[in-house]
Write a protein that holds these residues in place. Structure first.
Motif, PDB file in Angstrom:
ATOM      1  N   GLU A  24     -11.617   4.861   7.819  1.00 32.18           N
ATOM      2  CA  GLU A  24     -12.571   4.270   7.110  1.00 32.18           C
ATOM      3  C   GLU A  24     -13.093   3.685   8.736  1.00 32.18           C
ATOM      4  O   GLU A  24     -13.818   3.137   8.880  1.00 32.18           O
ATOM      5  N   LYS A  25     -11.747   3.134   9.517  1.00 34.41           N
ATOM      6  CA  LYS A  25     -11.858   2.318  10.190  1.00 34.41           C
ATOM      7  C   LYS A  25     -12.472   2.776  11.265  1.00 34.41           C
ATOM      8  O   LYS A  25     -13.167   3.154  11.841  1.00 34.41           O
TER       9      LYS A  25
ATOM     10  N   LYS B 169       0.863  -1.357  -0.018  1.00 32.84           N
ATOM     11  CA  LYS B 169      -0.326   0.134  -0.281  1.00 32.84           C
ATOM     12  C   LYS B 169       0.787   1.404   0.125  1.00 32.84           C
ATOM     13  O   LYS B 169       2.024   0.957   0.723  1.00 32.84           O
ATOM     14  N   LYS B 170       0.095   2.251  -0.468  1.00 29.77           N
ATOM     15  CA  LYS B 170       1.113   3.475  -0.464  1.00 29.77           C
ATOM     16  C   LYS B 170       0.394   3.816   1.057  1.00 29.77           C
ATOM     17  O   LYS B 170       0.164   4.008   1.374  1.00 29.77           O
ATOM     18  N   GLU B 171       1.648   5.261   0.859  1.00 28.01           N
ATOM     19  CA  GLU B 171       1.055   5.941   2.544  1.00 28.01           C
ATOM     20  C   GLU B 171      -0.027   6.433   2.185  1.00 28.01           C
ATOM     21  O   GLU B 171      -1.230   6.520   3.244  1.00 28.01           O
ATOM     22  N   TYR B 172      -0.876   6.892   1.249  1.00 29.07           N
ATOM     23  CA  TYR B 172      -2.204   7.690   1.075  1.00 29.07           C
ATOM     24  C   TYR B 172      -3.052   6.532   2.075  1.00 29.07           C
ATOM     25  O   TYR B 172      -4.327   6.430   2.247  1.00 29.07           O
ATOM     26  N   ASP B 173      -3.099   5.738   1.200  1.00 28.26           N
ATOM     27  CA  ASP B 173      -3.972   4.556   1.019  1.00 28.26           C
ATOM     28  C   ASP B 173      -4.088   3.847   2.726  1.00 28.26           C
ATOM     29  O   ASP B 173      -5.024   3.469   3.347  1.00 28.26           O
TER      30      ASP B 173
ATOM     31  N   ARG C 191     -15.913   3.944  10.646  1.00 26.57           N
ATOM     32  CA  ARG C 191     -16.958   2.770  11.284  1.00 26.57           C
ATOM     33  C   ARG C 191     -16.966   2.715  12.685  1.00 26.57           C
ATOM     34  O   ARG C 191     -18.159   2.240  12.797  1.00 26.57           O
ATOM     35  N   ARG C 192     -15.896   3.122  13.450  1.00 19.64           N
ATOM     36  CA  ARG C 192     -15.790   2.745  14.876  1.00 19.64           C
ATOM     37  C   ARG C 192     -17.062   3.354  16.054  1.00 19.64           C
ATOM     38  O   ARG C 192     -17.596   3.682  16.623  1.00 19.64           O
ATOM     39  N   GLU C 193     -17.162   5.817  14.890  1.00 16.19           N
ATOM     40  CA  GLU C 193     -17.694   6.125  15.849  1.00 16.19           C
ATOM     41  C   GLU C 193     -18.842   5.887  14.903  1.00 16.19           C
ATOM     42  O   GLU C 193     -19.739   5.854  15.897  1.00 16.19           O
ATOM     43  N   ALA C 194     -19.048   5.301  13.874  1.00 16.72           N
ATOM     44  CA  ALA C 194     -21.056   5.066  13.844  1.00 16.72           C
ATOM     45  C   ALA C 194     -20.962   4.227  14.153  1.00 16.72           C
ATOM     46  O   ALA C 194     -22.535   3.765  15.042  1.00 16.72           O
TER      47      ALA C 194
END
Length: 173
Positions: A151-152, A140-144, A155-158
């Motif tokens: 995103e993780k 993966k690249k750094e931005y990925d 998801r936790r906040e939701a």
């Protein structure tokens, strides 16, 4: 036709056959995009198996390579067995992985493309045999990596928000 007694025995056997995790490489899923996974047997010496049964191993720097039509696991650290004698193993020796020829050929074709590598994800016992789960992965690249973390976190906040609403609803009822 199975009776209930044999079904119960079969269920007990299935519980015994479950995976017993020894080590996993959590960082691999962060650093690589996992495309495909393979379960491999691993050729070990007796003291390596005894050391693994004590739950001691590290996959952090590990990788797999195909050399001469065989798959080899490099840099996986299995510490020496404490009660071992002169027959003890080297902690970071290369170990042969056991795969079917068709799987090795498929991996060879994929690895010739640039950017692909083989990374160990898990080391575990299954039905008394040591197994390694390796992944065909692309770096993966750094931005990925940052996007995956974001995103993780979202998801936790939701999930927290949903559980807070459910708690409030239960409290009012």
């Amino acid at each position: 036709m199975k009776t209930t007694r044999t079904k119960a025995k079969a269920q007990a056997k299935d519980d015994k056959d479950a995976r017993k995790l020894i080590a996993q490489n959590k960082k691999a899923r962060h650093d690589y995009l996992v495309l495909d996974t393979y379960e491999c047997g691993i050729a070990l010496t007796g003291t390596e198996v005894k050391s693994l049964r004590q739950g001691r191993a590290s996959l952090v720097d590990g990788f797999a390579q195909i050399d001469g039509g065989e798959v080899w696991l490099h840099n996986v650290h299995i510490p020496e067995y404490a009660q071992g004698t002169w027959t003890n193993h080297a902690a970071r020796r290369k170990r042969k992985l056991l795969l079917h020829r068709a799987e090795i050929d498929k991996l060879t074709g994929k690895l010739q493309e640039t950017g692909y590598t083989l990374v160990p994800l898990q080391l575990y016992f299954y039905r008394g045999r040591a197994k390694v789960e390796i992944a065909l992965a692309k770096g993966k690249k750094e931005y990925d990596k940052r996007q995956t973390l974001r995103e993780k976190q979202d998801r936790r906040e939701a999930e927290r928000a949903v559980s807070a609403v459910r708690r409030r609803q239960r409290a009012t009822v």
